[in-house]
Motif scaffolding. Sequence first.
Motif, short mmCIF file in Angstrom:
data_model
loop_
_atom_site.label_atom_id
_atom_site.label_comp_id
_atom_site.label_asym_id
_atom_site.label_seq_id
_atom_site.Cartn_x
_atom_site.Cartn_y
_atom_site.Cartn_z
N ILE A 29 -19.54 -49.36 23.55
CA ILE A 29 -18.75 -48.25 23.01
C ILE A 29 -19.46 -46.93 23.25
O ILE A 29 -20.61 -46.76 22.89
N ARG A 30 -18.75 -46.00 23.87
CA ARG A 30 -19.29 -44.65 24.06
C ARG A 30 -18.98 -43.85 22.81
O ARG A 30 -17.82 -43.69 22.42
N MET A 31 -19.99 -43.35 22.15
CA MET A 31 -19.81 -42.61 20.91
C MET A 31 -19.76 -41.11 21.21
O MET A 31 -20.44 -40.64 22.11
N VAL A 32 -18.94 -40.38 20.45
CA VAL A 32 -18.87 -38.93 20.57
C VAL A 32 -18.98 -38.32 19.18
O VAL A 32 -18.65 -38.95 18.18
N HIS A 33 -19.44 -37.10 19.13
CA HIS A 33 -19.55 -36.38 17.85
C HIS A 33 -18.17 -35.85 17.49
O HIS A 33 -17.45 -35.30 18.32
N PHE A 34 -17.78 -36.03 16.24
CA PHE A 34 -16.45 -35.63 15.77
C PHE A 34 -16.61 -34.94 14.42
O PHE A 34 -17.22 -35.49 13.51
#
Length: 106
Positions: A29-34
């Motif tokens: 899973i590629r995580m992104v800041h939200f």
Amino acid sequence: MRAAVPQLGVRQRRAKVQSVRQVEEQAAIRMVHFTSYLPADLVEEIRNAAAFLAGPPLHLNLSRLMIDAATAHLAKLRKSQNAGRPFPERPEPLKHGRRRRVASGG
């Protein structure tokens, strides 16, 4: 002659399996800041829950708690609002900032 291999206890085997699963999940899973605004009391309850559930058996952190909550809610919305199908791709980026209030005529 074979060397003695230490046997893992049930708890150790479960912990090892969980840690392997976590590594596999994180790698896939590629995580992104939200960033989003939430009510202060809700944020406090989320933080309290994450702190309380940080130890065994769940080992939750804020990110995992939010992922689980958003995933469960999206599944509910897909079922109730889109016949269980994934939502279509948005045609353009979402607008940032607060929505403007529409003045009532009168």
